[in-house]
Enzyme design. Structure first.
Site, PDB file in Angstrom:
ATOM      1  N   GLU A 130      -4.872   9.956 -15.161  1.00  0.00           N
ATOM      2  CA  GLU A 130      -5.525  10.277 -13.880  1.00  0.00           C
ATOM      3  C   GLU A 130      -4.916  11.490 -13.196  1.00  0.00           C
ATOM      4  O   GLU A 130      -5.520  12.060 -12.295  1.00  0.00           O
ATOM      5  CB  GLU A 130      -5.538   9.050 -12.958  1.00  0.00           C
ATOM      6  CG  GLU A 130      -6.773   8.222 -13.236  1.00  0.00           C
ATOM      7  CD  GLU A 130      -7.074   7.193 -12.171  1.00  0.00           C
ATOM      8  OE1 GLU A 130      -7.239   7.567 -10.998  1.00  0.00           O
ATOM      9  OE2 GLU A 130      -7.138   6.019 -12.537  1.00  0.00           O
TER      10      GLU A 130
ATOM     11  N   LEU B  20     -11.673   0.630  -4.038  1.00  0.00           N
ATOM     12  CA  LEU B  20     -11.602  -0.517  -4.949  1.00  0.00           C
ATOM     13  C   LEU B  20     -11.378  -0.063  -6.396  1.00  0.00           C
ATOM     14  O   LEU B  20     -11.642  -0.775  -7.348  1.00  0.00           O
ATOM     15  CB  LEU B  20     -12.874  -1.374  -4.839  1.00  0.00           C
ATOM     16  CG  LEU B  20     -13.119  -1.959  -3.434  1.00  0.00           C
ATOM     17  CD1 LEU B  20     -14.432  -2.726  -3.385  1.00  0.00           C
ATOM     18  CD2 LEU B  20     -11.972  -2.869  -2.999  1.00  0.00           C
TER      19      LEU B  20
ATOM     20  N   ASP C 114      -3.387   0.681 -10.002  1.00  0.00           N
ATOM     21  CA  ASP C 114      -4.798   0.411 -10.293  1.00  0.00           C
ATOM     22  C   ASP C 114      -5.031   0.179 -11.783  1.00  0.00           C
ATOM     23  O   ASP C 114      -5.797  -0.694 -12.177  1.00  0.00           O
ATOM     24  CB  ASP C 114      -5.659   1.589  -9.812  1.00  0.00           C
ATOM     25  CG  ASP C 114      -5.462   1.852  -8.333  1.00  0.00           C
ATOM     26  OD1 ASP C 114      -4.853   0.998  -7.669  1.00  0.00           O
ATOM     27  OD2 ASP C 114      -5.910   2.903  -7.852  1.00  0.00           O
TER      28      ASP C 114
ATOM     29  N   GLU D 147       0.839  -1.211   0.000  1.00  0.00           N
ATOM     30  CA  GLU D 147       0.000   0.000   0.000  1.00  0.00           C
ATOM     31  C   GLU D 147       0.866   1.251   0.000  1.00  0.00           C
ATOM     32  O   GLU D 147       1.819   1.346   0.791  1.00  0.00           O
ATOM     33  CB  GLU D 147      -0.895  -0.032   1.249  1.00  0.00           C
ATOM     34  CG  GLU D 147      -2.299   0.423   1.000  1.00  0.00           C
ATOM     35  CD  GLU D 147      -3.049  -0.437  -0.018  1.00  0.00           C
ATOM     36  OE1 GLU D 147      -3.086  -0.041  -1.209  1.00  0.00           O
ATOM     37  OE2 GLU D 147      -3.601  -1.473   0.368  1.00  0.00           O
TER      38      GLU D 147
ATOM     39  N   TYR E   5      -3.855  12.117   0.810  1.00  0.00           N
ATOM     40  CA  TYR E   5      -3.057  11.273  -0.104  1.00  0.00           C
ATOM     41  C   TYR E   5      -1.870  12.078  -0.639  1.00  0.00           C
ATOM     42  O   TYR E   5      -0.726  11.634  -0.601  1.00  0.00           O
ATOM     43  CB  TYR E   5      -3.958  10.799  -1.255  1.00  0.00           C
ATOM     44  CG  TYR E   5      -3.312   9.817  -2.200  1.00  0.00           C
ATOM     45  CD1 TYR E   5      -3.489   8.443  -2.047  1.00  0.00           C
ATOM     46  CD2 TYR E   5      -2.504  10.253  -3.261  1.00  0.00           C
ATOM     47  CE1 TYR E   5      -2.898   7.536  -2.921  1.00  0.00           C
ATOM     48  CE2 TYR E   5      -1.913   9.359  -4.136  1.00  0.00           C
ATOM     49  CZ  TYR E   5      -2.116   8.004  -3.963  1.00  0.00           C
ATOM     50  OH  TYR E   5      -1.531   7.108  -4.826  1.00  0.00           O
TER      51      TYR E   5
END
Ligand code: NG1
Length: 440
Positions: free
Chosen positions: A183, A148, A194, A50, A248
């Site tokens: 993104e 997700l 992702d 992560e 983030y």
């Protein structure tokens, strides 16, 4: 090349067909009769690794059988018109161009605009657009905003649709890189995990991905089989952190600050990964426990174009870097454990990864803690951790297949009793990566 619903969904192909047909019906009512093509991109759950991807580290996600569908009909001009089965996602349109003006912050259309702009920049030829309908409602769609990767699935499915409709058949790695760049359009400085898993996913496999490109710009990947006789159960805390994107970016900034500070001793490094072979004890004294963006700037350290930083933004550089450094080791160990079907070691690593995410990266919250602790009470659960960016969202538990029902029952009862909230729980059935598909 289009694959069939059976290739993608296996035994679930029948129910999926009904979903696709209902979508086709709505498409025809919206845009009129004619040719329609089907594209899909799955969400993902991250098993371990992560906040390592943007540090060029290791990750190990799994593609979910929950996906985002895009029904599309090519247009003769460069216009993209997109509507959504769910009416709280309003329809919009734009012209494909190398500079597409963004919609307001938070507008779901920006993922599509980002994908189209990135493709237009790469290909530098006039792209034709499409009329499209997005289908992502429960129970088959990727749940939104729960860690997700629904946003990456939208980006991937739009990029893939545009590429294929314009006869550009890029390999999955090129496409994944393009989508992660796309993104950035929405203002996050995320990594590549992702988009890679959404494109490269395989049934009953996790994807080990080394996020550091090699000299040719390629990436090392390995499809690692998931352990037989075990399931991955996902439980959603229902918590959505309002400022998750801001937090983030602060984590990205702390890692970048760590790299800049370490450059005094290790001049060539560009990412934390580049000091993975150095002992932590040698790195630690060079990393301040806490500093601010302003203090760094006084030392001549500029953190670049990360959105949302002010001079007063605090950065816990040492703990953030420690998480990344130790997490990379855990992912490497987890790959070996999976190759050896060593479930006990894998479970221990998941638990350790959770502790590091909570204590060093500070991305957990009360509800996630409760879910993780409750999951571990059930006999047959070998490990549990928060998954995704954090500050809410989901946990993932590795559980013996015969204990799945007991885990589900225990989690929902205990979570409601403790928090007054309900949790939605589902088994992660792995799925193939994104692509075009056809009924037969
Ligand atoms: P989610 O959980 O989808 O917000 C984000 C990043 C990943 C990765 C994880 C943390 C994006 C699109 N996704 O995922 O790249 O950094 O957090 O491991 O930025």
């Amino acid at each position: 090349m289009a694959v069939t619903l059976r290739d993608v969904y296996g035994a679930e192909a029948g129910v999926q067909r009904a979903r696709y047909e209902a979508a086709l019906d709505l498409f025809t009512r919206t845009y009129g009769p004619g040719e329609v093509r089907f594209f899909r991109a799955p969400g993902r759950v991250n098993l371990i690794g992560e906040h390592t991807d943007y540090n060029h580290g290791f990750v190990m996600p799994v593609a979910l059988d929950k996906d985002i569908l895009l029904l599309a009909r090519p247009r003769p001009d460069n216009v993209v018109r997109l509507s959504n089965v769910e009416t709280d996602y309003p329809a919009f349109s734009f012209n494909i161009d190398q500079d597409i003006p963004p919609g307001p912050a938070g507008d779901w259309g920006n993922y599509a605009r980002g994908a189209a702009q990135e493709l237009a920049r790469r290909l530098a030829w006039r792209l034709r657009g499409f009329d499209g309908l997005v289908v992502a409602e429960p129970p088959y769609g990727v749940p939104r905003g729960v860690g997700l990767s629904s946003s990456s699935a939208v980006t991937v499915v739009v990029a893939l649709t545009l590429a294929i409709l314009n006869d550009w058949h890029a390999d999955a790695v090129t496409m994944a890189q393009l989508c992660s760049q796309a993104e950035w359009y929405v203002g996050t400085r995320g990594g590549i995990m992702d988009q890679f898993i959404s494109l490269l996913g395989q049934r009953v496999h996790a994807l080990f991905l080394d996020c550091r490109p090699d000299a040719q710009g390629g990436y090392e990947t390995e499809q690692v089989p998931l352990p037989q006789g075990y399931s991955l159960l996902i439980a959603d805390s229902g918590v959505r952190h309002e400022n998750a994107r801001g937090e983030y970016n602060h984590r990205v900034a702390a890692c970048r600050a760590g790299v800049k500070l370490l450059q005094a001793r290790y001049p060539g490094i560009t990412h934390l990964r580049d000091v993975q072979d150095v002992a932590w004890e040698d790195l630690e004294p060079r990393l301040p426990e806490e500093t601010t963006v302003g203090q760094l700037s006084e030392q001549g350290i500029d953190l670049g174009d990360i959105p949302g930083l002010t001079a007063r933004t605090p950065l816990k550089v040492r703990a953030r870097c420690r998480h990344v450094w130790t997490e990379n080791l855990r992912v490497e160990e987890a790959v070996v454990a999976l190759r050896d079907a060593d479930v006990a070691t894998l479970g221990r690593l998941l638990n350790e990864a959770h502790a590091s995410a909570r204590d060093d990266y500070e991305i957990s919250c009360e509800e996630l803690e409760h879910l993780v602790a409750t999951a571990r009470e059930v006999d047959g659960v070998v490990g549990a951790r928060l998954t995704g960016a954090g500050w809410g969202g989901c946990i993932v538990a590795l559980v013996r297949a015969d204990a799945v029902n007991a885990l589900e029952a225990h989690l929902s009862t205990a979570y409601a009793a403790k928090t007054g909230k309900s949790t939605s729980i589902f088994a992660c059935r792995s799925a193939p990566g994104a692509g075009e598909c056809s009924f037969e």
